[in-house]
Write a protein that holds these residues in place. Structure first.
Motif, mmCIF file in Angstrom:
data_model
loop_
_atom_site.group_PDB
_atom_site.id
_atom_site.type_symbol
_atom_site.label_atom_id
_atom_site.label_comp_id
_atom_site.label_asym_id
_atom_site.label_seq_id
_atom_site.Cartn_x
_atom_site.Cartn_y
_atom_site.Cartn_z
ATOM 1 N N MET A 157 43.847 -45.196 18.688
ATOM 2 C CA MET A 157 43.119 -45.955 19.703
ATOM 3 C C MET A 157 42.868 -45.063 20.907
ATOM 4 O O MET A 157 43.796 -44.496 21.484
ATOM 5 N N HIS A 158 41.582 -44.949 21.264
ATOM 6 C CA HIS A 158 41.145 -43.904 22.181
ATOM 7 C C HIS A 158 40.209 -44.486 23.239
ATOM 8 O O HIS A 158 39.446 -45.414 22.958
ATOM 9 N N GLY A 159 40.269 -43.949 24.425
ATOM 10 C CA GLY A 159 39.392 -44.382 25.494
ATOM 11 C C GLY A 159 38.083 -43.608 25.514
ATOM 12 O O GLY A 159 38.085 -42.372 25.443
ATOM 13 N N GLU A 160 36.993 -44.321 25.624
ATOM 14 C CA GLU A 160 35.658 -43.704 25.636
ATOM 15 C C GLU A 160 35.522 -42.665 26.749
ATOM 16 O O GLU A 160 34.859 -41.632 26.577
ATOM 17 N N LEU A 161 36.165 -42.907 27.883
ATOM 18 C CA LEU A 161 36.023 -42.027 29.052
ATOM 19 C C LEU A 161 37.199 -41.069 29.208
ATOM 20 O O LEU A 161 37.390 -40.498 30.285
ATOM 21 N N ASP A 162 37.960 -40.863 28.158
ATOM 22 C CA ASP A 162 39.112 -39.954 28.203
ATOM 23 C C ASP A 162 38.618 -38.527 28.391
ATOM 24 O O ASP A 162 37.903 -37.989 27.543
ATOM 25 N N SER A 163 38.980 -37.918 29.534
ATOM 26 C CA SER A 163 38.557 -36.535 29.808
ATOM 27 C C SER A 163 39.576 -35.512 29.321
ATOM 28 O O SER A 163 39.309 -34.312 29.349
ATOM 29 N N MET A 164 40.734 -35.972 28.886
ATOM 30 C CA MET A 164 41.787 -35.061 28.415
ATOM 31 C C MET A 164 41.712 -34.844 26.908
ATOM 32 O O MET A 164 42.030 -33.764 26.413
ATOM 33 N N VAL A 165 41.331 -35.886 26.190
ATOM 34 C CA VAL A 165 41.099 -35.797 24.751
ATOM 35 C C VAL A 165 39.673 -36.295 24.528
ATOM 36 O O VAL A 165 39.392 -37.474 24.717
ATOM 37 N N THR A 166 38.784 -35.406 24.166
ATOM 38 C CA THR A 166 37.358 -35.714 24.152
ATOM 39 C C THR A 166 36.931 -36.409 22.860
ATOM 40 O O THR A 166 37.671 -36.440 21.866
ATOM 41 N N LEU A 167 35.716 -36.932 22.884
ATOM 42 C CA LEU A 167 35.168 -37.533 21.665
ATOM 43 C C LEU A 167 34.955 -36.484 20.582
ATOM 44 O O LEU A 167 34.993 -36.803 19.383
ATOM 45 N N ASP A 168 34.754 -35.227 20.977
ATOM 46 C CA ASP A 168 34.702 -34.136 19.991
ATOM 47 C C ASP A 168 36.057 -33.970 19.312
ATOM 48 O O ASP A 168 36.132 -33.698 18.102
ATOM 49 N N ASP A 169 37.129 -34.119 20.085
ATOM 50 C CA ASP A 169 38.473 -34.058 19.502
ATOM 51 C C ASP A 169 38.675 -35.195 18.505
ATOM 52 O O ASP A 169 39.299 -35.019 17.457
ATOM 53 N N VAL A 170 38.151 -36.366 18.845
ATOM 54 C CA VAL A 170 38.244 -37.509 17.945
ATOM 55 C C VAL A 170 37.484 -37.227 16.650
ATOM 56 O O VAL A 170 37.966 -37.522 15.547
ATOM 57 N N ALA A 171 36.299 -36.639 16.778
ATOM 58 C CA ALA A 171 35.504 -36.307 15.590
ATOM 59 C C ALA A 171 36.237 -35.309 14.700
ATOM 60 O O ALA A 171 36.231 -35.441 13.464
ATOM 61 N N ALA A 172 36.892 -34.328 15.322
ATOM 62 C CA ALA A 172 37.655 -33.341 14.553
ATOM 63 C C ALA A 172 38.837 -34.008 13.836
ATOM 64 O O ALA A 172 39.157 -33.668 12.686
ATOM 65 N N PHE A 173 39.463 -34.955 14.518
ATOM 66 C CA PHE A 173 40.575 -35.687 13.892
ATOM 67 C C PHE A 173 40.076 -36.478 12.678
ATOM 68 O O PHE A 173 40.712 -36.464 11.609
ATOM 69 N N ARG A 174 38.962 -37.157 12.855
ATOM 70 C CA ARG A 174 38.413 -37.921 11.729
ATOM 71 C C ARG A 174 38.113 -37.003 10.540
ATOM 72 O O ARG A 174 38.388 -37.356 9.378
ATOM 73 N N GLN A 175 37.559 -35.846 10.836
ATOM 74 C CA GLN A 175 37.243 -34.888 9.776
ATOM 75 C C GLN A 175 38.525 -34.461 9.060
ATOM 76 O O GLN A 175 38.566 -34.355 7.831
ATOM 77 N N GLU A 176 39.579 -34.219 9.835
ATOM 78 C CA GLU A 176 40.874 -33.850 9.250
ATOM 79 C C GLU A 176 41.389 -34.945 8.322
ATOM 80 O O GLU A 176 41.853 -34.671 7.200
ATOM 81 N N MET A 177 41.316 -36.196 8.786
ATOM 82 C CA MET A 177 41.815 -37.312 7.981
ATOM 83 C C MET A 177 40.984 -37.500 6.708
ATOM 84 O O MET A 177 41.539 -37.748 5.624
ATOM 85 N N HIS A 178 39.668 -37.376 6.832
ATOM 86 C CA HIS A 178 38.814 -37.507 5.652
ATOM 87 C C HIS A 178 39.118 -36.402 4.637
ATOM 88 O O HIS A 178 39.203 -36.655 3.427
ATOM 89 N N ALA A 179 39.296 -35.188 5.133
ATOM 90 C CA ALA A 179 39.566 -34.055 4.240
ATOM 91 C C ALA A 179 40.880 -34.246 3.484
ATOM 92 O O ALA A 179 40.996 -33.851 2.315
ATOM 93 N N ALA A 180 41.865 -34.856 4.143
ATOM 94 C CA ALA A 180 43.170 -35.071 3.515
ATOM 95 C C ALA A 180 43.260 -36.413 2.801
ATOM 96 O O ALA A 180 44.311 -36.750 2.256
ATOM 97 N N LYS A 181 42.141 -37.171 2.815
ATOM 98 C CA LYS A 181 42.078 -38.479 2.156
ATOM 99 C C LYS A 181 43.174 -39.428 2.667
ATOM 100 O O LYS A 181 43.858 -40.099 1.892
ATOM 101 N N VAL A 182 43.313 -39.463 3.977
ATOM 102 C CA VAL A 182 44.300 -40.335 4.623
ATOM 103 C C VAL A 182 43.631 -41.641 5.024
ATOM 104 O O VAL A 182 42.548 -41.633 5.629
#
Length: 248
Positions: free
Chosen positions: A167-192
């Motif tokens: 669960m992530h805040g849209e306006l989070d300047s410390m963890v960006t939406l790009d970081d969220v996209a990278a996390f999603r890619q990681e989870m998809h790659a590992a089939k989590v």
């Protein structure tokens, strides 16, 4: 209706020798119940973390607010919090070693059904429980709030046992939406099995009512958002109920 609960502190030692002090809360019941570790923000195992553990107990879970720094150290100063957090990054194994010690300690409590375990974490604690899940820990569910998402090492297919909710805040300047996209890619790659919820107009720290006070005192970009707090907690309890209470 909130259940009647009991609380106690538990001292335990991690494999790296750290002397840790957890805060345990459980419902007053004779039956063993599912267990959840609560990993703190970088401020340490403070009253906020303990409050979340008590709330979990009121909902029918046994919860252990874990200590990541040793001696239940807490602070309200970014300088201390950053220094203590960075110390846990010096050895790449420290975070998982200390989180695993907390999980094992929780599982050993007589009030806990050790076959039904989960983990939640806030900010730094979100990274803690994600790395614990990535390590292959015996968790059914992991929920994070405004977490640091970058992995110690990317998740490997077949290793992560938990269903993960971020669960992530849209306006989070410390963890960006790009970081969220990278996390999603990681989870998809590992089939989590995972879900990411983005809360509109929410900053880093959105779940903590003291976030604005901390932001002002330290000059950092934090912000409390009541709607995001409620929405994220509701989503967390839905996940925990599904994974820990409705499944054998």
């Amino acid at each position: 209706m909130a259940l009647k609960i009991k609380t106690r502190e538990i001292e335990y030692t991690a494999a790296d020798g750290a002397k840790l002090i957890g805060y345990f809360a459980a419902p007053e019941t004779d039956a063993a119940v599912p267990g959840v570790i609560v990993a703190p923000e970088w401020w340490g195992r403070n009253e906020y973390t303990e409050q979340r553990a008590r709330e979990l107990a009121e909902h029918g879970y046994a919860a252990l607010a874990i200590d990541m720094y040793g001696g239940k150290k807490v602070t309200t100063a970014v300088s201390d919090a950053s220094a203590w957090m960075m110390q846990t990054f010096e050895d790449p194994e420290t975070i998982v070693v200390r989180a695993a010690a907390g999980l094992n300690t929780l599982a050993q409590q007589q009030e806990v059904n050790a076959a039904k375990l989960a983990a939640i974490g806030f900010c730094y604690g979100g990274k803690v429980v994600l790395d614990l899940a990535r390590s292959g820990a015996d968790l059914r569910a992991v929920a994070t709030f405004h977490a640091a998402l970058a992995p110690k090492a990317p998740a490997q297919e077949g290793k992560v046992k938990a269903e993960i909710l971020v669960m992530h805040g849209e306006l989070d300047s410390m963890v960006t939406l790009d970081d969220v996209a990278a996390f999603r890619q990681e989870m998809h790659a590992a089939k989590v099995e995972h879900e990411v919820i983005i809360f509109e107009n929410a900053k880093h720290g959105f779940s903590n009512p003291l976030a604005d006070e901390r932001a002002k005192a330290n000059g950092v970009d934090l912000g409390y958002n009541a709607a995001a707090e409620k929405g994220s907690l509701d989503a967390m309890y839905a996940l925990l109920d599904r994974q820990l209470k409705s499944k054998e």
